[in-house]
Design a protein around this motif. Structure first.
Motif, PDB file in Angstrom:
ATOM      1  N   ASP A  59       0.817  -1.222   0.000  1.00  0.00           N
ATOM      2  CA  ASP A  59       0.000   0.000   0.000  1.00  0.00           C
ATOM      3  C   ASP A  59       0.847   1.268   0.000  1.00  0.00           C
ATOM      4  OD1 ASP A  59      -2.271  -1.558   0.079  1.00  0.00           O
ATOM      5  OD2 ASP A  59      -2.478  -1.459   2.262  1.00  0.00           O
ATOM      6  N   LEU A  60       2.168   1.129  -0.120  1.00  0.00           N
ATOM      7  CA  LEU A  60       3.039   2.290   0.085  1.00  0.00           C
ATOM      8  C   LEU A  60       3.675   2.814  -1.198  1.00  0.00           C
ATOM      9  CD1 LEU A  60       4.539   1.140   3.487  1.00  0.00           C
ATOM     10  CD2 LEU A  60       2.974   3.052   3.110  1.00  0.00           C
ATOM     11  N   GLY A  61       3.269   2.253  -2.329  1.00  0.00           N
ATOM     12  CA  GLY A  61       3.718   2.802  -3.619  1.00  0.00           C
ATOM     13  C   GLY A  61       5.000   2.157  -4.129  1.00  0.00           C
ATOM     14  N   VAL A  62       5.229   2.318  -5.435  1.00  0.00           N
ATOM     15  CA  VAL A  62       6.398   1.676  -6.042  1.00  0.00           C
ATOM     16  C   VAL A  62       7.701   2.391  -5.689  1.00  0.00           C
ATOM     17  CG1 VAL A  62       5.212   0.523  -7.961  1.00  0.00           C
ATOM     18  CG2 VAL A  62       6.023   2.878  -8.250  1.00  0.00           C
ATOM     19  N   ARG A  63       7.626   3.702  -5.397  1.00  0.00           N
ATOM     20  CA  ARG A  63       8.880   4.392  -5.052  1.00  0.00           C
ATOM     21  C   ARG A  63       9.399   3.908  -3.702  1.00  0.00           C
ATOM     22  NH1 ARG A  63       6.710   8.496  -8.274  1.00  0.00           N
ATOM     23  NH2 ARG A  63       5.367   9.254  -6.616  1.00  0.00           N
ATOM     24  N   PHE A  64       8.493   3.678  -2.753  1.00  0.00           N
ATOM     25  CA  PHE A  64       8.940   3.132  -1.466  1.00  0.00           C
ATOM     26  C   PHE A  64       9.521   1.726  -1.666  1.00  0.00           C
ATOM     27  CE2 PHE A  64       8.097   0.657   2.437  1.00  0.00           C
ATOM     28  CZ  PHE A  64       8.959   1.336   3.291  1.00  0.00           C
ATOM     29  N   GLY A  65       8.852   0.926  -2.495  1.00  0.00           N
ATOM     30  CA  GLY A  65       9.359  -0.422  -2.765  1.00  0.00           C
ATOM     31  C   GLY A  65      10.755  -0.388  -3.368  1.00  0.00           C
ATOM     32  N   ALA A  66      10.962   0.523  -4.329  1.00  0.00           N
ATOM     33  CA  ALA A  66      12.282   0.635  -4.967  1.00  0.00           C
ATOM     34  C   ALA A  66      13.336   1.111  -3.971  1.00  0.00           C
ATOM     35  CB  ALA A  66      12.192   1.590  -6.155  1.00  0.00           C
ATOM     36  N   HIS A  67      12.953   2.068  -3.126  1.00  0.00           N
ATOM     37  CA  HIS A  67      13.868   2.563  -2.086  1.00  0.00           C
ATOM     38  C   HIS A  67      14.319   1.401  -1.189  1.00  0.00           C
ATOM     39  CE1 HIS A  67      15.303   4.984   1.333  1.00  0.00           C
ATOM     40  NE2 HIS A  67      14.503   4.269   2.101  1.00  0.00           N
ATOM     41  N   CYS A  68      13.366   0.607  -0.737  1.00  0.00           N
ATOM     42  CA  CYS A  68      13.707  -0.517   0.148  1.00  0.00           C
ATOM     43  C   CYS A  68      14.589  -1.531  -0.582  1.00  0.00           C
ATOM     44  CB  CYS A  68      12.438  -1.199   0.657  1.00  0.00           C
ATOM     45  SG  CYS A  68      11.488  -0.160   1.771  1.00  0.00           S
ATOM     46  N   GLY A  69      14.248  -1.799  -1.859  1.00  0.00           N
ATOM     47  CA  GLY A  69      15.045  -2.752  -2.637  1.00  0.00           C
ATOM     48  C   GLY A  69      16.489  -2.279  -2.772  1.00  0.00           C
ATOM     49  N   GLU A  70      16.653  -0.995  -3.043  1.00  0.00           N
ATOM     50  CA  GLU A  70      18.010  -0.448  -3.229  1.00  0.00           C
ATOM     51  C   GLU A  70      18.800  -0.466  -1.929  1.00  0.00           C
ATOM     52  OE1 GLU A  70      17.095   3.363  -4.959  1.00  0.00           O
ATOM     53  OE2 GLU A  70      16.265   2.367  -6.736  1.00  0.00           O
ATOM     54  N   ARG A  71      18.162  -0.037  -0.849  1.00  0.00           N
ATOM     55  CA  ARG A  71      18.873   0.007   0.437  1.00  0.00           C
ATOM     56  C   ARG A  71      19.192  -1.416   0.942  1.00  0.00           C
ATOM     57  NH1 ARG A  71      18.221   4.495  -1.243  1.00  0.00           N
ATOM     58  NH2 ARG A  71      20.072   3.729  -2.256  1.00  0.00           N
ATOM     59  N   LEU A  72      18.277  -2.369   0.719  1.00  0.00           N
ATOM     60  CA  LEU A  72      18.567  -3.754   1.130  1.00  0.00           C
ATOM     61  C   LEU A  72      19.650  -4.360   0.249  1.00  0.00           C
ATOM     62  CD1 LEU A  72      15.048  -5.220   2.039  1.00  0.00           C
ATOM     63  CD2 LEU A  72      17.021  -4.970   3.580  1.00  0.00           C
ATOM     64  N   ALA A  73      19.597  -4.053  -1.046  1.00  0.00           N
ATOM     65  CA  ALA A  73      20.616  -4.594  -1.958  1.00  0.00           C
ATOM     66  C   ALA A  73      22.006  -4.113  -1.542  1.00  0.00           C
ATOM     67  CB  ALA A  73      20.298  -4.185  -3.390  1.00  0.00           C
ATOM     68  N   GLU A  74      22.126  -2.860  -1.108  1.00  0.00           N
ATOM     69  CA  GLU A  74      23.441  -2.362  -0.638  1.00  0.00           C
ATOM     70  C   GLU A  74      23.964  -3.205   0.513  1.00  0.00           C
ATOM     71  OE1 GLU A  74      22.367   2.330  -1.473  1.00  0.00           O
ATOM     72  OE2 GLU A  74      22.530   1.618   0.601  1.00  0.00           O
ATOM     73  N   ARG A  75      23.033  -3.608   1.393  1.00  0.00           N
ATOM     74  CA  ARG A  75      23.448  -4.386   2.575  1.00  0.00           C
ATOM     75  C   ARG A  75      23.705  -5.853   2.242  1.00  0.00           C
ATOM     76  NH1 ARG A  75      20.860   0.052   3.732  1.00  0.00           N
ATOM     77  NH2 ARG A  75      20.740   0.984   5.804  1.00  0.00           N
TER      78      ARG A  75
END
Ligand code: ADE
Length: 210
Positions: free
Chosen positions: A44-60
């Protein structure tokens, strides 16, 4: 057909959380008369939030050199897609919760979850096993709370011959998962932490130690 009784209640309160630089105000939802969680519905939080989480998790997770990402249905699916994309990978594997038509011959793992009543199952399509066997796998989900879903996903990947090198979640919730996962708790990389809540003087407050 009669609708099942609605047991969870919106309390009107929210809990602020900083998800790797993205502020959310999560609704506090009572799932028992004396127990509430701050609910993050990632879909329910939009694709930009999803992409943000994906990018930050991928860094880790990138330093762990994963070959493939595994996510548990339902809310692990968008996380798996975004982490896969941000890692520059293509294939990902979804562990289903309900037996789809093609899953007659699935590998099955029984799990418990705090947001869905009772016992659930995770199913791995045997046709996806070659993507996991002998490969470096990261397991992802939206939230780890009890550790039941993530622990079941890790176990299922290992049964398929994967080397589970890490696990990524947007949120850790309380600390029950640490005991449930045991040594595997050290696999977890997360973007933020949320407590759980109990009523106190007419308002919901974080439970100490969660
Ligand atoms: N706070 C939460 N939000 C969404 N899903 C959850 N599953 C367990 N805790 C949760």
């Amino acid at each position: 057909m009669t609708a099942p009784e609605q047991v969870s209640k919106l309390t009107g309160q929210t809990w602020p959380v900083d998800v790797a630089g993205w502020r959310l105000d999560l609704p506090i939802v009572a799932i028992k008369p004396d127990f509430a969680i701050s609910l993050m519905m990632v879909i329910d939080l939009g694709v930009r939030f999803g992409a943000h989480c994906g990018e930050r998790l991928a860094e880790r997770l990138a330093p762990l050199k994963p070959d493939v990402v595994v996510g548990a249905a339902t809310l692990g699916i968008p996380v798996a897609i975004e982490v896969t994309r941000a890692l520059g990978l293509d294939d990902y594997v979804i562990l289903q919760k309900s037996p789809k038509i093609h899953l007659g011959d699935a590998l099955v793992q029984t799990i418990q979850s705090i947001t869905s009543a009772g016992e659930q199952r995770l199913l791995l399509d045997r046709q996806a096993m070659p993507l996991l066997e002998g490969r470096r796998v990261v397991v992802v989900d939206d939230v780890v709370a009890s550790g039941g879903s993530l622990g079941g996903a890790i176990a299922l990947c290992r049964r398929a011959g994967a080397e589970v090198v890490g696990a990524g979640v947007i949120l850790t919730e309380a600390h029950d998962w640490e005991e449930a996962l045991g040594a595997d708790a050290s696999l977890i990389r997360s973007l933020a932490h949320i407590p759980q809540f109990a009523p106190e003087g007419g308002v919901w407050r974080p439970i100490s130690g969660t």
